[in-house]
Design a protein around this motif. Structure first.
Motif, PDB file in Angstrom:
ATOM      1  N   UNK A 435       0.848  -1.195   0.000  1.00 43.40           N
ATOM      2  CA  UNK A 435       0.000   0.000   0.000  1.00 43.40           C
ATOM      3  C   UNK A 435       0.884   1.244   0.000  1.00 43.40           C
ATOM      4  N   UNK A 436       0.539   2.199  -0.841  1.00 39.40           N
ATOM      5  CA  UNK A 436       1.332   3.430  -0.991  1.00 39.40           C
ATOM      6  C   UNK A 436       1.127   4.311   0.241  1.00 39.40           C
ATOM      7  N   UNK A 437       1.738   3.904   1.340  1.00 40.03           N
ATOM      8  CA  UNK A 437       1.574   4.606   2.605  1.00 40.03           C
ATOM      9  C   UNK A 437       2.571   5.753   2.734  1.00 40.03           C
ATOM     10  N   UNK A 438       2.295   6.630   3.675  1.00 38.68           N
ATOM     11  CA  UNK A 438       3.176   7.766   3.955  1.00 38.68           C
ATOM     12  C   UNK A 438       4.346   7.285   4.806  1.00 38.68           C
ATOM     13  N   UNK A 439       5.567   7.618   4.360  1.00 37.33           N
ATOM     14  CA  UNK A 439       6.763   7.234   5.123  1.00 37.33           C
ATOM     15  C   UNK A 439       7.425   8.447   5.781  1.00 37.33           C
ATOM     16  N   UNK A 440       7.298   9.625   5.184  1.00 40.21           N
ATOM     17  CA  UNK A 440       7.821  10.850   5.780  1.00 40.21           C
ATOM     18  C   UNK A 440       6.778  11.949   5.627  1.00 40.21           C
ATOM     19  N   UNK A 441       6.727  12.834   6.604  1.00 40.63           N
ATOM     20  CA  UNK A 441       5.857  13.998   6.521  1.00 40.63           C
ATOM     21  C   UNK A 441       6.709  15.253   6.393  1.00 40.63           C
ATOM     22  N   UNK A 442       6.092  16.325   5.908  1.00 44.76           N
ATOM     23  CA  UNK A 442       6.820  17.573   5.697  1.00 44.76           C
ATOM     24  C   UNK A 442       7.404  18.052   7.022  1.00 44.76           C
ATOM     25  N   UNK A 443       8.704  18.356   7.007  1.00 46.64           N
ATOM     26  CA  UNK A 443       9.389  18.820   8.208  1.00 46.64           C
ATOM     27  C   UNK A 443      10.133  17.756   8.961  1.00 46.64           C
ATOM     28  N   UNK A 444       9.956  16.469   8.599  1.00 47.39           N
ATOM     29  CA  UNK A 444      10.694  15.396   9.269  1.00 47.39           C
ATOM     30  C   UNK A 444      12.178  15.504   8.941  1.00 47.39           C
ATOM     31  N   UNK A 445      13.025  15.348   9.949  1.00 43.35           N
ATOM     32  CA  UNK A 445      14.478  15.381   9.759  1.00 43.35           C
ATOM     33  C   UNK A 445      14.919  13.998   9.288  1.00 43.35           C
ATOM     34  N   UNK A 446      15.528  13.950   8.091  1.00 43.68           N
ATOM     35  CA  UNK A 446      15.947  12.667   7.516  1.00 43.68           C
ATOM     36  C   UNK A 446      17.345  12.314   7.992  1.00 43.68           C
ATOM     37  N   UNK A 447      18.266  13.243   7.928  1.00 41.08           N
ATOM     38  CA  UNK A 447      19.647  12.997   8.357  1.00 41.08           C
ATOM     39  C   UNK A 447      20.296  14.353   8.641  1.00 41.08           C
ATOM     40  N   UNK A 448      21.481  14.325   9.225  1.00 42.83           N
ATOM     41  CA  UNK A 448      22.182  15.552   9.558  1.00 42.83           C
ATOM     42  C   UNK A 448      23.674  15.326   9.665  1.00 42.83           C
ATOM     43  N   UNK A 449      24.436  16.431   9.521  1.00 47.59           N
ATOM     44  CA  UNK A 449      25.885  16.353   9.611  1.00 47.59           C
ATOM     45  C   UNK A 449      26.406  17.701  10.101  1.00 47.59           C
ATOM     46  N   UNK A 450      27.520  17.680  10.844  1.00 48.20           N
ATOM     47  CA  UNK A 450      28.166  18.909  11.318  1.00 48.20           C
ATOM     48  C   UNK A 450      29.277  19.294  10.342  1.00 48.20           C
ATOM     49  N   UNK A 451      29.266  20.547   9.879  1.00 46.93           N
ATOM     50  CA  UNK A 451      30.226  21.028   8.880  1.00 46.93           C
ATOM     51  C   UNK A 451      30.937  22.254   9.451  1.00 46.93           C
ATOM     52  N   UNK A 452      32.279  22.205   9.451  1.00 50.11           N
ATOM     53  CA  UNK A 452      33.093  23.346   9.888  1.00 50.11           C
ATOM     54  C   UNK A 452      33.970  23.750   8.709  1.00 50.11           C
ATOM     55  N   UNK A 453      33.519  24.742   7.955  1.00 53.75           N
ATOM     56  CA  UNK A 453      34.266  25.168   6.764  1.00 53.75           C
ATOM     57  C   UNK A 453      35.582  25.838   7.097  1.00 53.75           C
ATOM     58  N   UNK A 454      35.781  26.215   8.354  1.00 57.04           N
ATOM     59  CA  UNK A 454      37.048  26.859   8.738  1.00 57.04           C
ATOM     60  C   UNK A 454      38.167  25.842   8.760  1.00 57.04           C
ATOM     61  N   UNK A 455      37.897  24.636   9.287  1.00 53.74           N
ATOM     62  CA  UNK A 455      38.948  23.612   9.423  1.00 53.74           C
ATOM     63  C   UNK A 455      38.957  22.632   8.255  1.00 53.74           C
ATOM     64  N   UNK A 456      37.919  22.601   7.426  1.00 51.78           N
ATOM     65  CA  UNK A 456      37.838  21.666   6.318  1.00 51.78           C
ATOM     66  C   UNK A 456      38.071  22.377   4.995  1.00 51.78           C
ATOM     67  N   UNK A 457      38.574  21.611   4.049  1.00 50.45           N
ATOM     68  CA  UNK A 457      38.764  22.167   2.710  1.00 50.45           C
ATOM     69  C   UNK A 457      37.439  22.163   1.975  1.00 50.45           C
ATOM     70  N   UNK A 458      37.372  22.829   0.846  1.00 50.61           N
ATOM     71  CA  UNK A 458      36.146  22.861   0.064  1.00 50.61           C
ATOM     72  C   UNK A 458      35.757  21.478  -0.416  1.00 50.61           C
TER      73      UNK A 458
END
Length: 552
Positions: A435-458
């Protein structure tokens, strides 16, 4: 209990000894090449082994029967013990029924006794009331008697006065006749006599009136006295009847008490017998329960071993099948290039069957698409799809149609059943429907990561962002989205590149989150927005630069 354990241990030891002796005896007979009854030496050894085991078993049983009275009793007298146990239980049931009946009769007798006592108390109260009424009647009767005596005394006094008046009248008449001749001479005396005579006549009239009144009172008092005496006689008769009833009830109560005492003694005797029988039954039940417990433990152990054996056989069959599949896949990988892998989705789509006749057409379209995809993977040089390379049974198609014909939205997938090389001609596939059920709703956080552009290269920043998108794809596949498809914002490369550029230029550490942009069904794709946060405050997001602080 200890004797039972010792008996079981002895049986086990003797069983091992019998097996050992029989085996060695059969071995020696076989080695000696002996022959009995024109049998071959091997058959003779078997016969000797069986006979030796039987003889030793018989000797063992004879020793056990001779040394163990409980075993001998349990084997040869089990039917008698069971019959006696049933008889004892039946007698207990009869005794229990008799006890219940006697208790019921005792309760009825006690109720009757209580009712008799209540009636006796009521009769006593009635008797006391009758005695009180009799006392009041006796007091009234005494008062009336006193009044009657006083009236009779007054009557006697009046009669005496009347007799005196009669005597005075006679005397006066005699004097009148004697002085008739001297009437003229004694007129004054005559007037006096006339006055006395008038007074006496008035007194006589009053006396006669009083006599009539007293006679009427005497008659009334006589009738009242007769009525009171009749009531007194009735009360006396009622008292005698009550005394007779009380005596009868006392005799009945005494008889009931004697019967109750006799029944109590009988019940006590029965209770003693029942207690003794219950104790005997409890002892027998305990022995039976112990034996049943041992039997149940052995049966449970056998059942557990059988279940474990069945599970092991099933696991062995499953492992053999998996080994065969792995060997085939390994052989296929070793011999050539694998074009299609097991579980690969060849076609997928959302299907809603409103009318039953539409199901076959929808499934055929998905199968044609899956066939086209399969030909493209197996024969990249074949631009025109003419051959039917996928293979699925009609039973699977019928089952799929019966599953999706209820009018709901279903995600139907055509999936490869195994690993296939490019030169293979037929590809086994199977169909999945969900059944084509709902798996995510608007605003649900799927994944995340911490990014520090000062210490990391492009490049490292870009790699971290790509890893975030791959994590979203992995989670989409894991939760069931078809193909694990992910769409970032408006699906334009410029949008993603602009977000990466802003991320590389920011001079503070940020938390980048992938958030569901809309409601996501299993059919997919998963649409996400990339949001950069600093201390929980949104700094910028895909396709939009937020000025002046951001939004929460």
């Amino acid at each position: 209990m200890t004797a039972g354990y010792i008996l079981v241990f002895v049986i086990l030891v003797l069983g091992g000894v019998i097996a050992t002796v029989s085996d060695r005896l059969g071995t020696k007979v076989g080695k000696a090449r002996l022959s009995l009854f024109k049998l071959r030496p091997r058959d003779t050894a078997v016969v000797v082994t069986v006979m030796a085991g039987s003889i030793l078993s018989a000797i063992t049983l004879g020793i056990l029967f001779a040394t163990s009275k409980p075993l001998r009793t349990g084997v040869f007298r089990i039917d008698e013990i069971q019959k006696r146990l049933n008889n004892a239980r039946r007698e207990i049931n009869q005794a229990t029924q008799e006890k219940n009946r006697v208790e019921s009769e005792l309760a009825q007798a006690r109720a009757a006794q209580a009712q008799a006592r209540a009636n006796l108390e009521q009769i006593n109260q009635s008797l006391q009331a009758a005695n009180a009424e009799q006392a009041r009647t006796q007091t009234k009767l005494n008062s009336l008697r006193a009044q009657l005596n006083s009236v009779q005394a007054a009557k006697s006094k009046t009669e005496e006065q009347l007799s005196q008046v009669e005597a005075a009248k006679s005397k006066t008449e005699e004097q009148l006749s004697s002085v008739e001749a001297a009437k003229s001479r004694t007129e004054e005396q005559l007037k006096l006599v006339e006055t006395i005579r008038s007074t006496t006549q008035a007194q006589l009239d009053r006396t006669e009136n009083q006599l009539k009144t007293v006679s009427a009172q005497k008659t009334t008092l006589g009738s009242e006295i007769a009525q009171l005496q009749e009531e007194r006689q009735q009360l006396i008769e009622q008292r005698e009847q009550v005394k007779t009833q009380i005596a009868q009830r006392d005799r009945e109560i005494a008889q009931r008490d004697r019967e109750i005492v006799a029944r109590n003694e009988l019940i006590a005797q029965r209770d003693k017998e029942i207690a003794q029988r219950v104790q005997n039954l409890a002892e027998r039940d305990r022995i039976i329960v112990e034996r049943d417990k041992v039997i149940a433990e052995r049966e449970a152990l056998l059942e557990t071993l059988a279940q474990q054996q069945t599970q092991l056989e099933q696991q062995q069959t499953l492992l053999q099948q998996q080994v065969q599949v792995l060997e085939r896949d390994f052989q296929a990988i070793r011999e050539g290039t694998v074009a299609i892998r097991r579980g690969q989705i060849l076609a997928a789509g959302v299907v809603r069957i409103v009318e039953p006749g539409m199901a076959s057409g929808a499934i055929d379209r998905l199968l044609r698409e899956a066939n086209k995809t399969t030909v493209g993977l197996m024969q990249p040089e074949n631009t025109k799809v003419r051959d039917q390379v996928i293979q699925i049974t009609k039973a699977e198609i019928d089952q799929l149609i019966s599953q999706i014909k209820d009018g709901q939205d279903y995600v139907v997938r055509i999936v490869a059943g195994a690993n296939y090389l490019r030169e293979e001609k037929l590809i086994k596939v199977f169909a999945e429907a969900e059944i084509n059920r709902v798996v995510f709703r608007a605003g649900d956080v799927i994944a995340g990561v911490a990014v520090d552009s000062v210490t990391l290269t492009d490049e490292q920043v870009r790699q971290q962002l790509l890893q975030l998108i791959e994590a979203c794809q992995f989670r989409a596949r894991l939760i069931g989205v078809v193909g694990g498809r992910v769409q970032v914002a408006d699906n334009r490369v410029e949008t993603l590149a602009g977000f990466i550029e802003r991320l590389q230029q920011y001079d503070k550490p940020l938390d980048v989150q992938a958030i569901a942009a809309d409601v996501t069904y299993i059919a997919g794709p998963l649409k996400i927005d990339l949001v950069a946060r600093e201390n929980g405050v949104v700094v910028f997001r895909t396709g939009q630069q937020i000025q002046g602080g951001g939004e929460n």
